[in-house]
Design a protein around this motif. Structure first.
Motif, PDB file in Angstrom:
ATOM      1  N   PRO A 105       2.032  -9.719 -12.314  1.00  0.00           N
ATOM      2  CA  PRO A 105       2.081 -10.433 -11.036  1.00  0.00           C
ATOM      3  C   PRO A 105       2.891 -11.721 -11.049  1.00  0.00           C
ATOM      4  CG  PRO A 105      -0.065 -10.708 -12.087  1.00  0.00           C
ATOM      5  CD  PRO A 105       0.673  -9.693 -12.890  1.00  0.00           C
ATOM      6  N   HIS A 106       3.201 -12.259 -12.220  1.00  0.00           N
ATOM      7  CA  HIS A 106       3.921 -13.532 -12.278  1.00  0.00           C
ATOM      8  C   HIS A 106       5.438 -13.357 -12.323  1.00  0.00           C
ATOM      9  CE1 HIS A 106       0.121 -15.595 -12.755  1.00  0.00           C
ATOM     10  NE2 HIS A 106      -0.177 -14.836 -13.799  1.00  0.00           N
ATOM     11  N   HIS A 117       6.821  -3.949  -5.668  1.00  0.00           N
ATOM     12  CA  HIS A 117       7.156  -5.245  -5.079  1.00  0.00           C
ATOM     13  C   HIS A 117       8.326  -5.919  -5.791  1.00  0.00           C
ATOM     14  CE1 HIS A 117       4.779  -6.994  -8.411  1.00  0.00           C
ATOM     15  NE2 HIS A 117       5.419  -8.117  -8.155  1.00  0.00           N
ATOM     16  N   LEU A 118       8.678  -5.448  -7.000  1.00  0.00           N
ATOM     17  CA  LEU A 118       9.843  -5.987  -7.714  1.00  0.00           C
ATOM     18  C   LEU A 118      11.120  -5.218  -7.401  1.00  0.00           C
ATOM     19  CD1 LEU A 118       8.314  -6.647 -11.262  1.00  0.00           C
ATOM     20  CD2 LEU A 118       8.689  -8.286  -9.418  1.00  0.00           C
ATOM     21  N   LEU A 119      10.988  -4.072  -6.755  1.00  0.00           N
ATOM     22  CA  LEU A 119      12.151  -3.255  -6.437  1.00  0.00           C
ATOM     23  C   LEU A 119      12.879  -3.832  -5.224  1.00  0.00           C
ATOM     24  CD1 LEU A 119      13.575  -0.576  -7.271  1.00  0.00           C
ATOM     25  CD2 LEU A 119      12.226   0.538  -5.474  1.00  0.00           C
ATOM     26  N   SER A 120      14.187  -3.886  -5.319  1.00  0.00           N
ATOM     27  CA  SER A 120      14.993  -4.419  -4.220  1.00  0.00           C
ATOM     28  C   SER A 120      16.329  -3.699  -4.184  1.00  0.00           C
ATOM     29  CB  SER A 120      15.211  -5.930  -4.389  1.00  0.00           C
ATOM     30  OG  SER A 120      15.969  -6.198  -5.555  1.00  0.00           O
ATOM     31  N   ASP A 121      17.017  -3.838  -3.051  1.00  0.00           N
ATOM     32  CA  ASP A 121      18.365  -3.277  -2.954  1.00  0.00           C
ATOM     33  C   ASP A 121      19.288  -3.916  -3.974  1.00  0.00           C
ATOM     34  OD1 ASP A 121      18.122  -1.473  -0.562  1.00  0.00           O
ATOM     35  OD2 ASP A 121      17.491  -3.353   0.366  1.00  0.00           O
ATOM     36  N   GLU A 122      19.132  -5.215  -4.200  1.00  0.00           N
ATOM     37  CA  GLU A 122      19.975  -5.926  -5.169  1.00  0.00           C
ATOM     38  C   GLU A 122      19.758  -5.406  -6.589  1.00  0.00           C
ATOM     39  OE1 GLU A 122      19.409  -8.235  -1.541  1.00  0.00           O
ATOM     40  OE2 GLU A 122      17.983  -7.347  -2.972  1.00  0.00           O
ATOM     41  N   LEU A 123      18.506  -5.080  -6.913  1.00  0.00           N
ATOM     42  CA  LEU A 123      18.220  -4.550  -8.248  1.00  0.00           C
ATOM     43  C   LEU A 123      18.883  -3.191  -8.444  1.00  0.00           C
ATOM     44  CD1 LEU A 123      16.720  -4.633 -10.951  1.00  0.00           C
ATOM     45  CD2 LEU A 123      14.731  -3.639  -9.802  1.00  0.00           C
ATOM     46  N   SER A 132      -1.512  -0.405  -3.642  1.00  0.00           N
ATOM     47  CA  SER A 132      -2.047  -1.257  -2.577  1.00  0.00           C
ATOM     48  C   SER A 132      -3.243  -2.037  -3.116  1.00  0.00           C
ATOM     49  CB  SER A 132      -2.478  -0.407  -1.381  1.00  0.00           C
ATOM     50  OG  SER A 132      -3.106  -1.204  -0.403  1.00  0.00           O
ATOM     51  N   GLU A 133      -3.139  -3.348  -3.068  1.00  0.00           N
ATOM     52  CA  GLU A 133      -4.245  -4.190  -3.517  1.00  0.00           C
ATOM     53  C   GLU A 133      -5.306  -4.325  -2.435  1.00  0.00           C
ATOM     54  OE1 GLU A 133      -4.386  -5.060  -6.537  1.00  0.00           O
ATOM     55  OE2 GLU A 133      -2.326  -4.615  -7.152  1.00  0.00           O
ATOM     56  N   ASN A 134      -4.866  -4.348  -1.184  1.00  0.00           N
ATOM     57  CA  ASN A 134      -5.782  -4.510  -0.050  1.00  0.00           C
ATOM     58  C   ASN A 134      -5.396  -3.529   1.049  1.00  0.00           C
ATOM     59  OD1 ASN A 134      -7.172  -7.010  -1.073  1.00  0.00           O
ATOM     60  ND2 ASN A 134      -5.093  -7.818  -0.885  1.00  0.00           N
ATOM     61  N   PHE A 148      -0.507   4.819  -4.934  1.00  0.00           N
ATOM     62  CA  PHE A 148      -1.935   4.568  -4.772  1.00  0.00           C
ATOM     63  C   PHE A 148      -2.105   3.759  -3.488  1.00  0.00           C
ATOM     64  CE2 PHE A 148      -1.230   5.206  -9.269  1.00  0.00           C
ATOM     65  CZ  PHE A 148      -2.275   6.038  -9.642  1.00  0.00           C
ATOM     66  N   LEU A 149      -1.879   4.421  -2.359  1.00  0.00           N
ATOM     67  CA  LEU A 149      -1.899   3.778  -1.052  1.00  0.00           C
ATOM     68  C   LEU A 149      -2.959   4.402  -0.161  1.00  0.00           C
ATOM     69  CD1 LEU A 149       1.925   3.501  -0.176  1.00  0.00           C
ATOM     70  CD2 LEU A 149       0.498   1.885  -1.435  1.00  0.00           C
ATOM     71  N   TYR A 150      -3.324   3.655   0.876  1.00  0.00           N
ATOM     72  CA  TYR A 150      -4.162   4.214   1.930  1.00  0.00           C
ATOM     73  C   TYR A 150      -3.252   4.924   2.931  1.00  0.00           C
ATOM     74  CZ  TYR A 150      -7.694   1.203  -0.160  1.00  0.00           C
ATOM     75  OH  TYR A 150      -8.550   0.608  -1.044  1.00  0.00           O
ATOM     76  N   GLU A 151      -3.818   5.860   3.683  1.00  0.00           N
ATOM     77  CA  GLU A 151      -2.994   6.746   4.514  1.00  0.00           C
ATOM     78  C   GLU A 151      -2.133   5.994   5.522  1.00  0.00           C
ATOM     79  OE1 GLU A 151      -4.869  10.037   6.330  1.00  0.00           O
ATOM     80  OE2 GLU A 151      -5.779  10.801   4.490  1.00  0.00           O
TER      81      GLU A 151
END
Length: 435
Positions: free
Chosen positions: A217-218, A242-248, A269-271, A301-304
């Protein structure tokens, strides 16, 4: 009265010998056997170092330690540098773990005598903070080593996240600075941060080929982008979405960068109701043009209601895993926009049959060779049609018996014959254990 001599015993052609003479004769007769035994013992003690090394490599560490007590030569073999290039530290608290642990005395001996020999090192820790802190203490002392691979493995919950961040970063920096030739780094579920990644890049950019850092997370998108910009030999990468980007993706697709072989993305998904950003189709297209054979593995691992940004455009995913319930609509989009799909696992879907979605996936995903279905429903007729369309390229077909719904064409007793015919091998649905 004179003693009368009896007749000589048959076969005794020589007069009786005195005890000293008999002892000499026995020793003379048995000397070849004694010499052979002594020679054998001497040969075991004088086994070539190369042969001892080969034998010791197949022994568990404890047996190797016992063998080192046999003689001086074997003890010297126990300390040969070649035996200490690869080592796994197992750190567990006896009161809370049933797993075996590396003895503290052995750890001290390794640090004292073999730290400069270590090259391929991993730490396996249990769920206790004490074990993770012990791993950091060992890392801090590896100032004379030049590691090529490092893996930090939490066997239960991520205990490294419980260690003070400053302690962890300080220990990891010691390895990054002193290694200079690190090629593989597995640091999932750790408090690694952007500054420590800069140290990694500054000292190991020419050699780093594999980086696994899911659930860190850091680390920011800028931090992982720094790695991709500088480590042009990176071939395998694992990280959170969350670390994936178009620039990457564009950095990994640059002319300076080698062809990527494996990219794993964990979408977690955390929440409930969490927002996820979208990746442009042009960025994925650039990746495919640069690395046409790379594997894109995605774990969801997401909610619908969180799948909105996903599978709206073509995506080059090859291995797709749904760890939570996924809707019919999303699976329908998978069939439309995942032409490179090789493996699909759906743990749960609900009570609405997936007949149309499965047929669409078979039709559009022409490279699909493995599928697994858990808590889903598919009619027997649709399933047979799916297998017929995929044919013998289906090397793995794991379907729970409860998934298949009998219809007017096939019963559960008949379906395995029909499926086996199209697969070219005997197949049965998986059974739920009843213990």
């Amino acid at each position: 009265m004179k003693r009368i001599k009896g007749p000589k015993e048959e076969g005794s052609g020589s007069p009786s010998m005195s005890p000293p003479e008999a002892r000499k004769k026995i020793q003379k007769q048995s000397s070849p056997l004694l010499e052979a035994g002594a020679s054998l013992d001497a040969n075991w003690a004088r086994l070539p170092q190369e042969l001892l090394l080969h034998i010791f490599q197949y022994l568990p560490l404890l047996d190797r330690a016992f063998a080192s007590q046999v003689c001086r030569g074997w003890n010297q073999a126990f300390h040969m540098p070649e035996l200490w290039r690869c080592f796994e530290f197992e750190l567990n608290q006896p009161a809370s773990s049933y797993l075996k642990a590396t003895h503290p005395d052995l750890i001290k001996q390794i640090i004292k005598r073999h730290s400069n020999h270590l090259q391929y090192v991993s730490f396996k820790v249990d769920s206790s903070t004490e074990s993770a802190e012990a791993a950091c203490d060992i890392l801090s002392q590896l100032v004379n080593c030049s590691l090529k691979t490092l893996g930090l493995i939490s066997t239960a919950r991520p205990s490294f996240m419980e260690v003070p961040k400053s302690h962890f970063i300080s220990a990891l920096t010691v390895v990054f600075v002193n290694s200079k030739s690190l090629s593989s780094l597995k640091i999932d579920d750790t408090p690694v941060d952007d500054p420590s990644l800069k140290v990694l890049v500054a000292n190991n950019s020419d050699t780093l080929k594999l980086l696994k850092m899911s659930s860190c997370p850091h680390v920011s998108p800028a931090g992982i982008l720094c790695v991709a910009d500088q480590c042009h030999g990176l071939r395998e990468l694992a990280l959170n979405y969350h670390l994936l980007s178009d620039e990457l993706l564009l950095a990994l697709s640059s002319e300076k960068h080698v062809h990527l072989e494996h990219l794993r993305i964990d979408v977690v998904s955390e929440n409930p109701g969490q927002h996820f950003h979208s990746i442009k189709k042009s960025s994925w297209d650039a990746m495919v043009r640069h690395s046409p054979k790379f594997n894109l593995v995605m774990y969801f691992f997401l909610y619908e209601d969180e799948f909105g940004p996903f599978f709206n455009d073509e995506i080059p995913v090859t291995h797709l895993y749904f760890g939570r319930s996924v809707s019919k609509e999303v699976l329908g989009r998978v069939g439309l926009h995942c032409p490179r799909l090789v493996e699909l696992v759906v743990c749960a879907n609900g009570l609405r049959p997936l007949d149309e979605e499965l047929i669409r996936i078979a039709k559009r995903c022409t490279q699909l060779s493995a599928i697994g279905l858990g808590e889903c429903e598919v009619s027997c007729s649709a399933f047979v049609e799916f297998v017929k369309m995929c044919g013998r390229r289906l090397s793995q077909l794991s379907i729970m018996e409860e998934v298949l719904i009998p219809d007017h064409k096939y019963s559960l007793d008949e379906i395995h014959w029909e499926v086996s015919k199209h697969l070219g091998r005997v197949w049965f649905p998986d059974m739920m254990p009843t213990w």
